[in-house]
Design a protein around this motif. Structure first.
Motif, PDB file in Angstrom:
ATOM      1  N   ALA A 110       0.823  -1.201   0.000  1.00  0.00           N
ATOM      2  CA  ALA A 110       0.000   0.000   0.000  1.00  0.00           C
ATOM      3  C   ALA A 110       0.862   1.257   0.000  1.00  0.00           C
ATOM      4  O   ALA A 110       0.540   2.250  -0.665  1.00  0.00           O
ATOM      5  CB  ALA A 110      -0.922  -0.006   1.223  1.00  0.00           C
ATOM      6  N   ASP A 113       2.075   1.839  -3.433  1.00  0.00           N
ATOM      7  CA  ASP A 113       1.027   2.309  -4.345  1.00  0.00           C
ATOM      8  C   ASP A 113       0.610   3.740  -4.049  1.00  0.00           C
ATOM      9  O   ASP A 113      -0.025   4.379  -4.908  1.00  0.00           O
ATOM     10  CB  ASP A 113      -0.205   1.389  -4.247  1.00  0.00           C
ATOM     11  CG  ASP A 113       0.095  -0.017  -4.745  1.00  0.00           C
ATOM     12  OD1 ASP A 113       1.071  -0.181  -5.489  1.00  0.00           O
ATOM     13  OD2 ASP A 113      -0.666  -0.950  -4.369  1.00  0.00           O
ATOM     14  N   ALA A 114       0.880   4.221  -2.877  1.00  0.00           N
ATOM     15  CA  ALA A 114       0.428   5.555  -2.482  1.00  0.00           C
ATOM     16  C   ALA A 114       1.528   6.592  -2.535  1.00  0.00           C
ATOM     17  O   ALA A 114       1.524   7.568  -1.771  1.00  0.00           O
ATOM     18  CB  ALA A 114      -0.180   5.487  -1.070  1.00  0.00           C
ATOM     19  N   ASN A 117      -0.721   9.439  -4.504  1.00  0.00           N
ATOM     20  CA  ASN A 117      -2.108   9.728  -4.116  1.00  0.00           C
ATOM     21  C   ASN A 117      -2.514   8.859  -2.921  1.00  0.00           C
ATOM     22  O   ASN A 117      -1.936   7.788  -2.678  1.00  0.00           O
ATOM     23  CB  ASN A 117      -3.070   9.452  -5.282  1.00  0.00           C
ATOM     24  CG  ASN A 117      -2.772  10.330  -6.485  1.00  0.00           C
ATOM     25  OD1 ASN A 117      -2.698  11.547  -6.355  1.00  0.00           O
ATOM     26  ND2 ASN A 117      -2.590   9.704  -7.656  1.00  0.00           N
ATOM     27  N   ASP A 118      -3.553   9.353  -2.262  1.00  0.00           N
ATOM     28  CA  ASP A 118      -4.113   8.581  -1.165  1.00  0.00           C
ATOM     29  C   ASP A 118      -4.846   7.355  -1.708  1.00  0.00           C
ATOM     30  O   ASP A 118      -5.317   7.348  -2.845  1.00  0.00           O
ATOM     31  CB  ASP A 118      -5.122   9.418  -0.366  1.00  0.00           C
ATOM     32  CG  ASP A 118      -4.454  10.628   0.289  1.00  0.00           C
ATOM     33  OD1 ASP A 118      -3.209  10.710   0.217  1.00  0.00           O
ATOM     34  OD2 ASP A 118      -5.191  11.457   0.841  1.00  0.00           O
ATOM     35  N   LEU A 119      -4.949   6.318  -0.882  1.00  0.00           N
ATOM     36  CA  LEU A 119      -5.723   5.137  -1.279  1.00  0.00           C
ATOM     37  C   LEU A 119      -6.391   4.525  -0.050  1.00  0.00           C
ATOM     38  O   LEU A 119      -5.907   4.667   1.077  1.00  0.00           O
ATOM     39  CB  LEU A 119      -4.842   4.108  -2.002  1.00  0.00           C
ATOM     40  CG  LEU A 119      -3.698   3.438  -1.241  1.00  0.00           C
ATOM     41  CD1 LEU A 119      -4.175   2.231  -0.446  1.00  0.00           C
ATOM     42  CD2 LEU A 119      -2.614   2.982  -2.243  1.00  0.00           C
ATOM     43  N   ARG A 121      -8.277   0.718   0.980  1.00  0.00           N
ATOM     44  CA  ARG A 121      -8.558  -0.646   0.563  1.00  0.00           C
ATOM     45  C   ARG A 121      -8.736  -1.528   1.800  1.00  0.00           C
ATOM     46  O   ARG A 121      -8.309  -1.166   2.895  1.00  0.00           O
ATOM     47  CB  ARG A 121      -7.452  -1.200  -0.322  1.00  0.00           C
ATOM     48  CG  ARG A 121      -6.116  -1.345   0.381  1.00  0.00           C
ATOM     49  CD  ARG A 121      -5.060  -1.979  -0.505  1.00  0.00           C
ATOM     50  NE  ARG A 121      -4.828  -1.242  -1.718  1.00  0.00           N
ATOM     51  CZ  ARG A 121      -3.741  -1.385  -2.479  1.00  0.00           C
ATOM     52  NH1 ARG A 121      -2.770  -2.229  -2.110  1.00  0.00           N
ATOM     53  NH2 ARG A 121      -3.583  -0.692  -3.581  1.00  0.00           N
ATOM     54  N   ARG A 134      -5.572   2.628   4.975  1.00  0.00           N
ATOM     55  CA  ARG A 134      -5.485   3.920   4.281  1.00  0.00           C
ATOM     56  C   ARG A 134      -4.019   4.370   4.251  1.00  0.00           C
ATOM     57  O   ARG A 134      -3.332   4.383   5.273  1.00  0.00           O
ATOM     58  CB  ARG A 134      -6.325   4.989   4.977  1.00  0.00           C
ATOM     59  CG  ARG A 134      -6.433   6.282   4.172  1.00  0.00           C
ATOM     60  CD  ARG A 134      -7.335   7.291   4.875  1.00  0.00           C
ATOM     61  NE  ARG A 134      -7.662   8.406   4.017  1.00  0.00           N
ATOM     62  CZ  ARG A 134      -6.870   9.477   3.814  1.00  0.00           C
ATOM     63  NH1 ARG A 134      -5.707   9.577   4.470  1.00  0.00           N
ATOM     64  NH2 ARG A 134      -7.241  10.444   2.995  1.00  0.00           N
ATOM     65  N   CYS A 136      -1.383   7.493   2.727  1.00  0.00           N
ATOM     66  CA  CYS A 136      -1.333   8.834   2.141  1.00  0.00           C
ATOM     67  C   CYS A 136       0.094   9.388   2.252  1.00  0.00           C
ATOM     68  O   CYS A 136       0.799   9.165   3.241  1.00  0.00           O
ATOM     69  CB  CYS A 136      -2.309   9.768   2.849  1.00  0.00           C
ATOM     70  SG  CYS A 136      -1.934  10.056   4.578  1.00  0.00           S
TER      71      CYS A 136
END
Length: 475
Positions: A110, A113-114, A117-119, A121, A134, A136
Motif C-alpha cells: 500500500a 502504491d500511495a 495519491n491517497d488510497l 482498501r 489507508r 497517504c
C-alpha cells in the motif's frame, strides 16, 4: 420429479386456510429476507464510511505530528497500526518506532502504491483477519499507512443480523398464527356453505323436491356475500327444477294410468262384441250387423282417442314440425259456421252468435274450428237441456277474442284449476256415458297455445265463459 409431484399432491390436500397461511408466510419470509438484506447492506456501508472517516481524521492528526515534531512514532488515538514508510528508494522501508503488525506485506504494498495519491482498501492480514487500510503521502519520500481492524464492524453487522433474524422469526410466527385465525374466521362462511352442500348431498332428492337448507350467516366480505347469494340462488333454482320434475313425473304417471284406462275400455268392448259377433255368426245371423256396428263404433272411439293423444304429443314436442296450416281466417265467419253445425246437431239448444264484423287472424282454420266445436259440445254435454249458449267474436286492439258462454250451473272452484288437465273430468260417470275421454279441453288449450294465444275459464253459477285470445295478425 416424483418428489415434486408428491409435494404438489400433499399441498393440494391441505385446507384452503392452511394453504393461504403458508403462502402468506412464504411471502412474508421473502419480504423479510429482502428487507433484512437491504438493512444489513446499508448498515455495513454506513459503518464502513464511518471507519474511513475515522481513518482519515486519524491520519490528518498523525501527519501534523510528523511535520512539526518529526517523530518517527505517530500516535493513533484508536490503537490501530500506523506505519511510516520511507519511499525515497525503490522499495518502501518502514521507519523505526512504528506500530507494526506481524504481516507487513500488505502495508508495504500500500505504501508503494500511495507514493503520489491517497488510497483506501480492505486487506487481510495473516492471523488477524480483515483490516481497513489507508495510505497517504505526508511529504516527499514519506508515506503514512494506517490499518484499522474490521472486527468491530463485522461484530456490529453480525449482531444486527442476529437481531433481525430473531425479530423476523417472531414476526413470522405471529403472522402465521394470527393470519391463520383471521383466515379461519374469514373462510368460515365458505365452510358453512360446504357443510350445507354436504347436507344436501346426503338427502334423498328422489322422493321429495323440497330443499329447505340454505347457506345462512353473514360476513366474509363482498365476494363471500356474492358467493352466498349465488349459492342460495342456485339452490332455489334446483328446488324449483326438482319440484317441476316431480310434478311432471306425477302428471306423466297420471297420464299413463288414465290413457291405459281409456284405451282398455274400448278394447274390452271390442273383445266382448267380437265374441258376440262370433256367436251370432254361428247361432243368430240376424244380430251380426248390430254387433259389427258396435265393433266399428268402439274402434272409431279408440281411433279418436289415439288421434287426440298423437295431436297433443306433437303440440308438446317443441322440435317437431307444427301440425298447423296457417292461412288468413275470419273469426266471425268461423264462429258462424261452428254455430250452424251446433244448431244442426242440437236443434233444441238456444245458441246466439255476436259478430259485429270481420275479425281476421292468421291461423289454422280446421284446428280453430275443432276448438270451437269442442267448447260448444262441452257446453251441450255438461248443461241441462234448454240451457242457452252464446258465441261472441270481437277485436280488442291487437288481439282477437272469442267468448263461448253458457248459462249452466257452473263449474266448482276446486275443479277449475284442473279442468284443462288431460283425462280430467268433473263428472266421471256422465262423461263416460256420453263418450267423453277427458281430452277435449286439453286439446283445445294446446291448439290455442300453438297459435300464440290463450284459453281461459271464468265460471260461477249461471254463467260459464271460455275466452280465446289470439293475435289479430300472426306473422
Amino acid at each position: 420429479m416424483r418428489t415434486v409431484r408428491r409435494w404438489l399432491s400433499a399441498w393440494g390436500r391441505l385446507r384452503l386456510g392452511t394453504r393461504l397461511a403458508l403462502a402468506l408466510a412464504a411471502l412474508a419470509l421473502v419480504v423479510f429476507a429482502v428487507v433484512g438484506t437491504l438493512t444489513v447492506g446499508i448498515m455495513r456501508d454506513y459503518l464502513a464510511r464511518r471507519l474511513d472517516e475515522q481513518l482519515t481524521k486519524s491520519q490528518i492528526e498523525q501527519s501534523k505530528q510528523l511535520k512539526y515534531s518529526h517523530a518517527g512514532d505517530p500516535k493513533s488515538p484508536y490503537a490501530w497500526y500506523s506505519v511510516v514508510f520511507d519511499v525515497s528508494g525503490p522499495t518502501p522501508v518502514p521507519k523505526p518506532g512504528s506500530s507494526r503488525p506481524s504481516d507487513m506485506e500488505e502495508l508495504t504494498q500500500a505504501a508503494d502504491d500511495a507514493r503520489q495519491n491517497d488510497l483506501l482498501r480492505t486487506v487481510y492480514l495473516r492471523d488477524q483477519g480483515p483490516y481497513r487500510l489507508r495510505a497517504c503521502p505526508v511529504e516527499d519520500g514519506i508515506v503514512l499507512v494506517s490499518a484499522a481492524p474490521e472486527r468491530e464492524l463485522d461484530s456490529t453487522v453480525n449482531q444486527l443480523v442476529a437481531v433481525e433474524v430473531v425479530a423476523f422469526l417472531l414476526a413470522l410466527g405471529v403472522l402465521v398464527v394470527f393470519g391463520r385465525i383471521v383466515l379461519r374466521k374469514g373462510l368460515r362462511p365458505l365452510s358453512d356453505m360446504a357443510g350445507t352442500a354436504h347436507d344436501i348431498s346426503s338427502r334423498d332428492l328422489t322422493d321429495s323436491a323440497d330443499l329447505p337448507v340454505r347457506a345462512s350467516g353473514s360476513g366474509g366480505g363482498v365476494e363471500v356475500d356474492e358467493l352466498r347469494t349465488a349459492f342460495n340462488t342456485m339452490l332455489d333454482h334446483i328446488d324449483t327444477s326438482l319440484g317441476a320434475r316431480a310434478a311432471a313425473e306425477q302428471r306423466l304417471r297420471r297420464f299413463i294410468a288414465d290413457a291405459s284406462h281409456e284405451l282398455r275400455t274400448p278394447l274390452t268392448s271390442i273383445r266382448g262384441y267380437a265374441d258376440l259377433f262370433r256367436y251370432a255368426a254361428a247361432n243368430e245371423p240376424a244380430e251380426r250387423e248390430a254387433h259389427l256396428a258396435k265393433l266399428r263404433e268402439e274402434a272409431a272411439r279408440m281411433s279418436l282417442l289415439l288421434d287426440d293423444l298423437l295431436l297433443l304429443a306433437r303440440l308438446d314436442d317443441a322440435e317437431a314440425e307444427t301440425p298447423l296450416r296457417i292461412e288468413e281466417v275470419d273469426l266471425s265467419e268461423l264462429a258462424t259456421a261452428a254455430a250452424d253445425a251446433f244448431r244442426a246437431a242440437h236443434p233444441r239448444r238456444e245458441l246466439t252468435v255476436t259478430a259485429p264484423g270481420p275479425v281476421p287472424v292468421r291461423a289454422d282454420r280446421m284446428r280453430l274450428r275443432q276448438v270451437l266445436d269442442n267448447l260448444l259440445t262441452n257446453a251441450a254435454v255438461h248443461t241441462p237441456p234448454g240451457t242457452p249458449a252464446s258465441v261472441t267474436v270481437r277485436a280488442d286492439g291487437e288481439r282477437a277474442v272469442i267468448e263461448v258462454t253458457d248459462g249452466g250451473p257452473g263449474i266448482a272452484a276446486e275443479d277449475q284449476p284442473r279442468l284443462f288437465d288431460r283425462f280430467y273430468r268433473v263428472d266421471t260417470s256422465r262423461a263416460r256415458e256420453r263418450g267423453g275421454s277427458g281430452l277435449g279441453l286439453a286439446v283445445a288449450r294446446s291448439l290455442v297455445t300453438a297459435h300464440g294465444g290463450t284459453l281461459e275459464l271464468t265460471s260461477r253459477p249461471g254463467r260459464t265463459t271460455f275466452t280465446i285470445t289470439l293475435p289479430s295478425r300472426r306473422t
